[in-house]
Design a protein around this motif. Structure first.
Motif, PDB file in Angstrom:
ATOM      1  N   TRP A 177     -15.144 -38.946   2.371  1.00 53.53           N
ATOM      2  CA  TRP A 177     -14.699 -39.503   3.652  1.00 53.53           C
ATOM      3  C   TRP A 177     -13.309 -40.127   3.490  1.00 53.53           C
ATOM      4  O   TRP A 177     -12.416 -39.908   4.306  1.00 53.53           O
ATOM      5  CB  TRP A 177     -15.688 -40.556   4.151  1.00 53.53           C
ATOM      6  N   HIS A 178     -13.133 -40.908   2.432  1.00 51.50           N
ATOM      7  CA  HIS A 178     -11.852 -41.574   2.205  1.00 51.50           C
ATOM      8  C   HIS A 178     -10.729 -40.564   1.987  1.00 51.50           C
ATOM      9  O   HIS A 178      -9.589 -40.767   2.439  1.00 51.50           O
ATOM     10  CB  HIS A 178     -11.964 -42.511   0.994  1.00 51.50           C
ATOM     11  N   ALA A 179     -11.066 -39.443   1.320  1.00 54.11           N
ATOM     12  CA  ALA A 179     -10.068 -38.403   1.056  1.00 54.11           C
ATOM     13  C   ALA A 179      -9.869 -37.469   2.239  1.00 54.11           C
ATOM     14  O   ALA A 179      -9.016 -36.571   2.195  1.00 54.11           O
ATOM     15  CB  ALA A 179     -10.481 -37.595  -0.172  1.00 54.11           C
ATOM     16  N   GLN A 180     -10.672 -37.638   3.290  1.00 53.91           N
ATOM     17  CA  GLN A 180     -10.620 -36.804   4.499  1.00 53.91           C
ATOM     18  C   GLN A 180     -10.876 -35.327   4.191  1.00 53.91           C
ATOM     19  O   GLN A 180     -10.224 -34.441   4.729  1.00 53.91           O
ATOM     20  CB  GLN A 180      -9.286 -36.997   5.228  1.00 53.91           C
ATOM     21  N   LEU A 181     -11.858 -35.091   3.323  1.00 54.28           N
ATOM     22  CA  LEU A 181     -12.226 -33.735   2.931  1.00 54.28           C
ATOM     23  C   LEU A 181     -13.702 -33.503   3.234  1.00 54.28           C
ATOM     24  O   LEU A 181     -14.538 -34.366   2.955  1.00 54.28           O
ATOM     25  CB  LEU A 181     -11.974 -33.513   1.438  1.00 54.28           C
ATOM     26  N   LEU A 182     -14.023 -32.345   3.785  1.00 56.06           N
ATOM     27  CA  LEU A 182     -15.411 -32.009   4.085  1.00 56.06           C
ATOM     28  C   LEU A 182     -16.185 -31.709   2.798  1.00 56.06           C
ATOM     29  O   LEU A 182     -15.633 -31.111   1.864  1.00 56.06           O
ATOM     30  CB  LEU A 182     -15.483 -30.806   5.021  1.00 56.06           C
ATOM     31  N   PRO A 183     -17.431 -32.098   2.737  1.00 56.46           N
ATOM     32  CA  PRO A 183     -18.214 -31.957   1.495  1.00 56.46           C
ATOM     33  C   PRO A 183     -18.447 -30.522   1.056  1.00 56.46           C
ATOM     34  O   PRO A 183     -18.684 -30.279  -0.130  1.00 56.46           O
ATOM     35  CB  PRO A 183     -19.539 -32.653   1.822  1.00 56.46           C
ATOM     36  N   GLU A 184     -18.385 -29.558   1.972  1.00 58.09           N
ATOM     37  CA  GLU A 184     -18.611 -28.161   1.593  1.00 58.09           C
ATOM     38  C   GLU A 184     -17.326 -27.388   1.303  1.00 58.09           C
ATOM     39  O   GLU A 184     -17.384 -26.197   0.987  1.00 58.09           O
ATOM     40  CB  GLU A 184     -19.424 -27.450   2.683  1.00 58.09           C
ATOM     41  N   ARG A 185     -16.194 -28.063   1.379  1.00 61.25           N
ATOM     42  CA  ARG A 185     -14.944 -27.408   0.978  1.00 61.25           C
ATOM     43  C   ARG A 185     -15.041 -26.969  -0.472  1.00 61.25           C
ATOM     44  O   ARG A 185     -15.610 -27.655  -1.316  1.00 61.25           O
ATOM     45  CB  ARG A 185     -13.761 -28.370   1.122  1.00 61.25           C
ATOM     46  N   LYS A 186     -14.448 -25.843  -0.800  1.00 63.31           N
ATOM     47  CA  LYS A 186     -14.461 -25.330  -2.159  1.00 63.31           C
ATOM     48  C   LYS A 186     -13.289 -25.918  -2.956  1.00 63.31           C
ATOM     49  O   LYS A 186     -12.172 -26.039  -2.433  1.00 63.31           O
ATOM     50  CB  LYS A 186     -14.375 -23.799  -2.166  1.00 63.31           C
ATOM     51  N   ILE A 187     -13.558 -26.235  -4.206  1.00 65.46           N
ATOM     52  CA  ILE A 187     -12.523 -26.804  -5.066  1.00 65.46           C
ATOM     53  C   ILE A 187     -11.295 -25.903  -5.135  1.00 65.46           C
ATOM     54  O   ILE A 187     -10.154 -26.362  -5.048  1.00 65.46           O
ATOM     55  CB  ILE A 187     -13.070 -27.022  -6.501  1.00 65.46           C
ATOM     56  N   ASN A 188     -11.519 -24.573  -5.262  1.00 70.81           N
ATOM     57  CA  ASN A 188     -10.396 -23.648  -5.422  1.00 70.81           C
ATOM     58  C   ASN A 188      -9.590 -23.456  -4.136  1.00 70.81           C
ATOM     59  O   ASN A 188      -8.542 -22.813  -4.148  1.00 70.81           O
ATOM     60  CB  ASN A 188     -10.887 -22.297  -5.946  1.00 70.81           C
ATOM     61  N   GLU A 189     -10.058 -24.036  -3.019  1.00 69.46           N
ATOM     62  CA  GLU A 189      -9.315 -23.953  -1.756  1.00 69.46           C
ATOM     63  C   GLU A 189      -8.349 -25.127  -1.585  1.00 69.46           C
ATOM     64  O   GLU A 189      -7.532 -25.129  -0.673  1.00 69.46           O
ATOM     65  CB  GLU A 189     -10.279 -23.935  -0.573  1.00 69.46           C
ATOM     66  N   LEU A 190      -8.463 -26.112  -2.451  1.00 68.75           N
ATOM     67  CA  LEU A 190      -7.647 -27.317  -2.288  1.00 68.75           C
ATOM     68  C   LEU A 190      -6.235 -27.099  -2.809  1.00 68.75           C
ATOM     69  O   LEU A 190      -6.037 -26.495  -3.867  1.00 68.75           O
ATOM     70  CB  LEU A 190      -8.277 -28.490  -3.030  1.00 68.75           C
ATOM     71  N   ASP A 191      -5.251 -27.617  -2.067  1.00 65.41           N
ATOM     72  CA  ASP A 191      -3.879 -27.562  -2.551  1.00 65.41           C
ATOM     73  C   ASP A 191      -3.607 -28.820  -3.386  1.00 65.41           C
ATOM     74  O   ASP A 191      -4.440 -29.724  -3.446  1.00 65.41           O
ATOM     75  CB  ASP A 191      -2.892 -27.402  -1.388  1.00 65.41           C
ATOM     76  N   PRO A 192      -2.458 -28.897  -4.048  1.00 67.13           N
ATOM     77  CA  PRO A 192      -2.176 -30.057  -4.898  1.00 67.13           C
ATOM     78  C   PRO A 192      -2.253 -31.401  -4.171  1.00 67.13           C
ATOM     79  O   PRO A 192      -2.693 -32.396  -4.748  1.00 67.13           O
ATOM     80  CB  PRO A 192      -0.758 -29.776  -5.395  1.00 67.13           C
TER      81      PRO A 192
END
Length: 267
Positions: A177-192
């Motif tokens: 929540w603090h990072a504003q990221l959904l829990p089912e997002r994939k690690i390899n989809e994240l940018d730096p």
């Protein structure tokens, strides 16, 4: 289940209470909570001084004068209380270590345990555990290195103790929540930038949890004003308004865990 902030809080509070103190009596009410026969456990623990108390991941280790160690994992429903007999909570006590008129009660160890281990055996228990997220060596670069080959979802990755130590169901929700990221997002989809924000949120939420005494409401001792001061931003708040965007908090089961998040401001 107590996570890193709760166990760190226990460690910090117990050190001045029982550090250097001698165990004057050992009471075992549930033999399954220990790993050796009661007689052996008692003979190696009785009359020993507490040389040190350390935490690793969700474990607490009581180091004894004879170089034996008591490895504690509270698991689901476990807690501790320190005080006199008249102050003891009205709960079943599985193990009790006494220090004169004061006692350390281990409560709710239906799944948890207090194991008597050598130093080498403790290290073996740690072999499959990932790095400590608040360790000074856990840099952003180290975090990137850990995550670069991961393909799983964010929630399940944070829960994996072989990846990062000490984060459980509650604080994974808080971190995402603090990072504003959904829990089912994939690690390899994240940018730096996403990864950097996730790293900062891990640091921030866990440190905040420790500063505020974790989430467990039951005090460690009579007059304990530290334990249980952390108030969840999102976990267990289904239907309540998000503190950031005021949209309703949603709940979804992910890997059989109730997971709480904001569908509006987590992306």
């Amino acid at each position: 289940m107590p996570e890193l902030p709760e166990m760190e809080t226990y460690k910090l509070l117990l050190r001045p209470l029982i550090g250097g103190q001698t165990i004057t009596e050992v009471t075992i009410n549930r033999e399954k909570s220990i790993n050796v026969p009661v007689e052996q456990f008692t003979s190696l623990v009785l009359n020993q001084k507490i040389k040190g108390i350390e935490r690793r991941a969700k474990y607490l280790v009581f180091q004894l004068q004879n170089d034996s160690n008591l490895l504690l994992h509270l698991m689901l429903g476990g807690r501790m209380f320190f005080g006199k007999e008249e102050d003891r909570p009205d709960r079943t006590v599985q193990v009790q270590l006494s220090f004169g008129n004061y006692h350390l009660y281990f409560i709710g160890l239906r799944l948890g345990y207090l194991h008597l281990l050598s130093h080498e055996m403790v290290q073996q228990e740690y072999q499959q555990i990932g790095p400590e997220p608040l360790d000074q060596n856990f840099s952003l670069h180290a975090f990137h290195t850990i995550m670069k080959d991961k393909r799983g979802g964010l929630k399940t990755t944070l829960l994996n103790q072989e990846v990062i130590a000490g984060i459980g169901n509650r604080y994974s929700d808080e971190i995402l929540w603090h990072a504003q990221l959904l829990p089912e997002r994939k690690i390899n989809e994240l940018d730096p930038d996403d990864l950097a924000r996730l790293y900062e949120s891990i640091q921030h939420i866990l440190q905040l949890g420790i500063q505020q005494g974790g989430y467990m409401e039951e005090p460690l001792f009579k007059g304990d004003g530290k334990t249980g001061g952390y108030e969840m931003y999102v976990h267990s708040r289904e239907g309540e308004n998000c503190r950031r965007c005021h949209s309703p908090i949603a709940m979804k089961e992910i890997s059989s865990r109730k997971t709480y998040f904001c569908q509006n401001c987590q992306h």
